[in-house]
Design a protein around this motif. Structure first.
Motif, short mmCIF file in Angstrom:
data_model
loop_
_atom_site.label_atom_id
_atom_site.label_comp_id
_atom_site.label_asym_id
_atom_site.label_seq_id
_atom_site.Cartn_x
_atom_site.Cartn_y
_atom_site.Cartn_z
N GLN A 24 0.12 1.27 -6.71
CA GLN A 24 -0.20 0.53 -8.04
C GLN A 24 -1.44 1.30 -8.49
N LEU A 25 -1.71 1.20 -9.77
CA LEU A 25 -2.98 1.41 -10.49
C LEU A 25 -3.72 0.26 -11.17
N ARG A 26 -4.99 0.05 -10.75
CA ARG A 26 -5.75 -1.22 -11.26
C ARG A 26 -6.95 -0.54 -11.76
N VAL A 43 0.62 -0.69 -0.97
CA VAL A 43 0.46 -1.79 -1.90
C VAL A 43 -0.16 -2.94 -1.75
N LEU A 44 -1.24 -3.17 -2.20
CA LEU A 44 -1.90 -4.60 -1.87
C LEU A 44 -1.04 -5.76 -2.22
N VAL A 51 -9.29 -1.21 0.82
CA VAL A 51 -9.34 -1.63 -0.55
C VAL A 51 -10.55 -2.86 -0.67
N CYS A 52 -11.15 -2.49 -1.69
CA CYS A 52 -12.24 -3.66 -1.99
C CYS A 52 -11.59 -4.50 -3.21
N SER A 58 1.76 -8.87 -6.11
CA SER A 58 0.84 -7.49 -6.16
C SER A 58 0.69 -7.08 -7.48
N ALA A 59 1.52 -7.31 -8.59
CA ALA A 59 1.18 -6.65 -9.98
C ALA A 59 -0.13 -7.45 -10.62
N ASP A 60 -0.40 -8.62 -10.03
CA ASP A 60 -1.34 -9.33 -10.63
C ASP A 60 -2.96 -9.29 -10.05
#
Length: 225
Positions: free
Chosen positions: A2-4, A111-112, A164-165, A173-175
């Motif tokens: 994922q990229l956020r 993936v978170l 992960v922070c 996970s997309a949200d």
């Protein structure tokens, strides 16, 4: 993966390298704990299960339970946080280390996971502090919430750990969003690690306090400029 992307100007949290340093021996201890869990998982299904095929999530449950026992033997007080999402149990190992509140979750390929309908997990992802007792039974508030993700490789050994922070929670996970999401370097030698001492925990508390202060002062200077 994922990229956020989080705008830099919104972040007032220490960076990955700073946080890893403040955690001291904890990442290596977690590597050892989860590797211990995967070894016990192989022992069961390779030699003790009479050829039974594992039901869904049984491997994850064995690894988590064995890792929990390993951490407890090293004087880490561990809790569990359970939720259901799309009929899949998402069970986290939860523990405090000084000012850090850490959730250990299985995350496929790093993936978170989302929070489903769990208000508690959404608050955790959104960096809400929680109360905890130190070794002397004195109350404190956590100052930074972290997620430790792990996953299997194709042979059901430990593939990788990620730290992960989180920034905000969401149902899937997309949200969810985060400040940073990084792989933890694998220790060169996975020896038996001693339990963190009270002095190490206090040093982590002081180090995080200084990092948070530095971030705040840097923001103030930027605003003045």
């Amino acid at each position: 993966m994922q990229l956020r992307l989080i705008p830099d100007e919104t972040a007032r949290v220490p960076g990955f390298e700073q946080t890893l340093t403040a955690l001291r021996s904890i990442p290596s201890l977690l590597y050892r704990a989860i590797e211990f869990g995967t070894v016990q998982n192989h022992t069961y299904f390779d030699t003790l299960s009479d050829g039974d095929r594992p039901r869904p999530h049984i491997r994850e449950m064995i690894v988590r339970d064995m890792a929990k026992k390993y951490l407890e033997r090293h004087n880490i007080a561990v809790q569990e946080d359970t939720m259901q999402f799309n009929n899949e149990p998402l069970v986290a190992i939860v523990f405090h280390y000084g000012p850090f509140l850490v959730r250990v979750l299985k995350g496929r390929n790093g993936v978170l996971p989302g929070c489903g309908n769990s208000r508690r997990r959404r608050r955790f992802y959104s960096q809400h502090p929680s109360l905890y007792l130190d070794q002397a039974r004195r109350p404190h508030r956590s100052k930074l919430n972290l997620v430790l993700l792990w996953d299997f490789d194709p042979n059901f050994n430990l593939s990788q750990l990620w730290l992960v922070c989180p920034r905000t929670g969401g149902r899937t996970s997309a949200d969810v969003t985060w400040y940073w999401h990084e792989k933890i370097p694998r220790p060169v030698a996975l020896n038996v690690f001693p339990a963190p001492t009270a002095e190490e925990i206090q040093a982590s508390d002081d180090e995080l306090e200084n990092m948070l202060r530095d971030e705040s002062e840097a923001d103030d200077l930027s605003e003045e400029a």
